[in-house]
Scaffold this motif. Sequence first.
Motif, mmCIF file in Angstrom:
data_model
loop_
_atom_site.group_PDB
_atom_site.id
_atom_site.type_symbol
_atom_site.label_atom_id
_atom_site.label_comp_id
_atom_site.label_asym_id
_atom_site.label_seq_id
_atom_site.Cartn_x
_atom_site.Cartn_y
_atom_site.Cartn_z
ATOM 1 N N LYS A 1 29.756 41.346 44.971
ATOM 2 C CA LYS A 1 29.614 40.443 43.930
ATOM 3 C C LYS A 1 28.680 39.381 43.905
ATOM 4 N N ASP A 2 27.724 39.170 43.018
ATOM 5 C CA ASP A 2 26.575 38.109 43.240
ATOM 6 C C ASP A 2 27.320 36.793 43.345
ATOM 7 N N PHE A 3 26.648 35.896 43.922
ATOM 8 C CA PHE A 3 27.387 34.399 44.123
ATOM 9 C C PHE A 3 27.206 33.749 42.901
ATOM 10 N N SER A 4 28.255 33.073 42.447
ATOM 11 C CA SER A 4 28.157 32.112 41.326
ATOM 12 C C SER A 4 29.011 30.938 41.827
ATOM 13 N N TRP A 5 28.771 29.648 41.122
ATOM 14 C CA TRP A 5 29.467 28.452 41.643
ATOM 15 C C TRP A 5 31.000 28.598 41.587
#
Length: 323
Positions: free
Chosen positions: A96-100
């Motif tokens: 998964k791409d990083f998100s806050w």
Amino acid sequence: MIKRIIGTAICIVMSCALFAQEEEIKFQILNQYEETLNSATLTVGGNTNEHLADDNGYFTIKAQPSDVVVISRSGYSDFSSSIAELKKDQTITLRKDFSWKDLMNPMFYIINGGLWLLLFIVFAETGLFAGFFLPGDSLLFVAGIYSSNLVHEFFKAFGIGHIRNEWIDLLLMTVLISIAGIIGNMVGYWFGRKIGPAMYSWKDRFLFKRKYLNDAHDFYEKHGGGAIIFARFLPIIRTFAPIVAGIVQMDRKKFMFYNIVGCIAWVVSMIFAGHFLQIWVRKQFGFELRDHLEMIVIIIVLVTTFPVAWKLLSGKKKPKKTV
């Protein structure tokens, strides 16, 4: 004409042979936080289609041994795998791409920092002002589920063989995390004592009134022990409770006693709840709590913040009756 018939027959035979070589493959798709993904775009042999997992979380495709499967999903990095790999592992990890939003996911810290990051977060939640947003309760709950893996990191760091025993793992986890939490509270208390005397000479401002300090001092004199213990179970409040205790010059020995009691009670309840609830749910209902961590985090946040919200709502002053 005969050659044409023979050629057509050969093509039909080859097509049937290729079709016969197709295999039915079942596999699961997880992300790096071990959450099961129930939908994905699969490219098999050049054909791209949307696929949904079955009720058990498995995808089913038909492919030839030479085919390559490319797995795609919005917000994730693409992943390619051979049919041989799918047959061998039957589990694919899609990153998964990083998100806050990931900062509120306890598995983000377990995967990327393990035991050592866990200990720092417990310390920072009460020892540092900036720690109030960290997911302490849900992180400890999840740590209880992964207690054996986390304790293995500790033994590995010191070159000691890990004897896998759930009680040893839980006891060691409790000791390490409790020490981190107790030290964190001590730092917060020390910081409060250092700046506290100066605050009594500050002028009243919009967000600061000396009356608040006097009220806090009286509160801690009357309910100080209970305040320190129960603050451990309340997000945000546990960050500032030891600091305020230091500001109002709460007795050091009294603070340390309730600091130790509150921290051990908090760690034991969260760690043991995560560990044994996971085992009980698996036996009774046949599914893993770790597959529903997002829902668990929401429930824990609601449960731990409810007392604060209730107190704020019920504590409002009632309008005075006019005679």
